[in-house]
Design a protein around this motif. Sequence first.
Motif, mmCIF file in Angstrom:
data_model
loop_
_atom_site.group_PDB
_atom_site.id
_atom_site.type_symbol
_atom_site.label_atom_id
_atom_site.label_comp_id
_atom_site.label_asym_id
_atom_site.label_seq_id
_atom_site.Cartn_x
_atom_site.Cartn_y
_atom_site.Cartn_z
ATOM 1 N N GLU A 374 0.817 -1.211 0.000
ATOM 2 C CA GLU A 374 0.000 0.000 0.000
ATOM 3 C C GLU A 374 0.848 1.256 0.000
ATOM 4 O O GLU A 374 0.379 2.319 -0.385
ATOM 5 N N GLU A 690 -4.155 5.592 -12.699
ATOM 6 C CA GLU A 690 -4.209 6.498 -11.552
ATOM 7 C C GLU A 690 -3.118 7.554 -11.627
ATOM 8 O O GLU A 690 -3.286 8.669 -11.129
ATOM 9 N N ARG A 716 -10.346 3.615 -7.453
ATOM 10 C CA ARG A 716 -9.889 4.050 -6.125
ATOM 11 C C ARG A 716 -9.804 5.570 -6.138
ATOM 12 O O ARG A 716 -9.614 6.183 -7.181
#
Length: 805
Positions: A374, A690, A716
Amino acid sequence: MKTHAKVVIVGGGIMGASLAYHLGLEGWTDTVLLEKHELTSGSTWHAAGQCPSITGSYNLAKIHAYSNQLYPRLESLTGQYVSWHGSGGLRLANTRDELDWLKRIHGYSKAIGFRMEIVGLDEIKRLNPFLRTDGVIAAAWTSDDGHGDPAGLCNALAKGARDLGVEVVRHNRVTGISRRAGDEWEVHTEKGTIVAEIVVNAAGCYARQVAAMVGGDAPITNMQHHYIVTHPIKEFLERDGEIPVMRDSVASGYFRQEQKSGLIGVYEHTGLREAWTPEGHPAWEASNELFPDDLDRIAPWLERAIERMPIFGEVGIRRVINGAIPHTPDGAPLLGPVAGLRNFWDCCGTSFGIAQGGGCGKYLAQWMVHHDAEINMTEFDPRRFGGFADESYVRDKVFLDYRTTFTTRRPGEEEMDGRPRKVSPLYAKLADRGCVYTETFGWERPKWFSLDGREEAYSYARNNVFDVVAGEVDAVHRRAGLLDLSGFAKYEITGPDAAAFLNRVCANRMPRKTGGIGLVHPLSPGGRIAAEMTVSRLGDESFYALSAAAAQLRDLDLLTQSVLPGERVRVVDVTMDRGVLVLSGPRARDVLARVTDADLSNEGFRWLSAREIPVAGQPVRALRVSYVGELGWELHAPMESMNRIYDALWDAGQDCGIANYGLYAVNSMRMEKAYKAWSAELTNELTMLEADMARFIDFDKDDFVGKAATLAAPPRPLRIVYAEVEARDTDARGAEPVLSGGRCIGLTTSGAYGHRTGKSLAFACVDPAHAAPGSRFEILIQGERCAATVLARPVFDPDNARMRV
């Protein structure tokens, strides 16, 4: 004990136990944790157990924050007593520089989510009424901080791992590790051999010995570190509360309450001692060793701590701990694959093992299981060190890291300890011309040029080299500039299957024509960004790939370990064979034409193409590319030709106003061109979509690594945007929070002042609801809210006209 396992972890301290627990949480329960003695042996058992939130690295702060979230819950999760004390912490600021450093951390605390306030003297005295505040101007109050019993925390993590199905084997020393045919390992122990798919070195102080078993190294030096515990203190006996853990640069250490006694730990600046000196390593047979105390050595710093907390000086010393703590050259842990060894990982090298153990275990487990974590793991990857990090380099850097533990470095500030290690042939010549160097992967690379003898006055604000950098940018923009970037990582990829191989490994399609250049991005199987490379096609079966200096070993592993059985591909690292001179600016063609007979016209040498040409009589691989948005070439020449080529270009450019320039200027111009950078905008945290990099994906290819995951990735709230910032005298650098209506909606990834356009610029990762051009938000820069506007195009030459001329 099992004879086969997916993962074998060597070392049962806080790092190994945490990794075992978090691998279990991720479902990898076919894991064996081996400890040669008792759990916590090594450095865990004698640690002081502090868990601060404050650290100068944004990603490391995420690791700390997770530990501080986990440890208070660990007893309820596992049933194992951990003795967590949620006392909070106070970090004193004794100078304006220290306060500026705390303001920066206060900024990213909002993005991470740990609680932090900058408080004045009255609040400091309320939180710790026994503290003398002479010279203190403020402090950071971090209420999520605490301290725990190291043995309790380690045993709780191990119990949690066992409860999930992980096998924990104590009193079983590893005697050797050998490679089997294929990618498996044999781990030889006193109780037999385990065949493992993956081995993890979590051996702490003994990590170098374990690494040596497989022909590798773990760049650590073990340092002796003291802390003392006093007899009970009357004032603590008479009150119920607990003072915060105190940290102070004047004392160069920490002090806190230990039950009803005091505890003081110091990082002395002089007389530093290695553990197991002078040159040796701890014996693999050792376990719970302490060293004789040396109170005379640390006395000056103990005295400063007692001056801060006079009640500590009213009682005697009950206990002295002098134990070994491993440090790496840059102070960050070693988390990730070991260079050149498939399926051999590090989880070691942390000098704040208790504080970092929880988070290190979590994020390394994510990387191992999912191919990505992450958080951005680049700064922890063991492959950030190479052969340059030999024993003397590591020792010099570790001694620096130890004595500066409580020193707050300012932006751009670097020390020369252990340097130089890797230099281009131009190193001395450029130094004579005022070059101020910065270190990257052991390379000395030009940062800026001091033409009048000035030294940089380091600051978070624009400082006394601001106008110098402006001059370097102006030279590149109006005339011509030269930059030595020999540290680029360079690979030659050849063979009948080279094109198919690269097209499978990278998201973009390889150039089809000889001489073509492409910007390409290898992805992880999960679709996250693994690397960025510039690839030139030199022939039907020959390619030349370039990547960041710091990514040399990482990208070499990516390339070599991606070759499939039977694939006719050869990958060779040629980084040390070729130097690189970057010639940039509107007069670049005029300068280069004077030292070559090659056709440099647009028709003869088009933009984004590569050719072999002679320069000053030397063979050069010339690439017409530019990272600064001006006409230019990268000249890749044999290292032994660098001086001759530089001198020829320098002489040829005198009447064109040629100048040297450095990486400060490069960053300014990069931001004006809106070029995203590897490890800043392009990280394992994001997909190409992204990162707003869809134009560099060729979805028409049959397949490439990460294609399916990219297409299937759920939305996301992450999007990289480019913004103009209304800043006064302090620009974004990365890790500043992005705010909207008082809510944190993202974080900057990098930034700089654009000298050609007079604009302060930043990249940020924000919620897509704020990503459209024209969107407005604020960026908190050193405590000041600065308005920012999302831009649709680069602020400088958005159509690339200047590079095409």
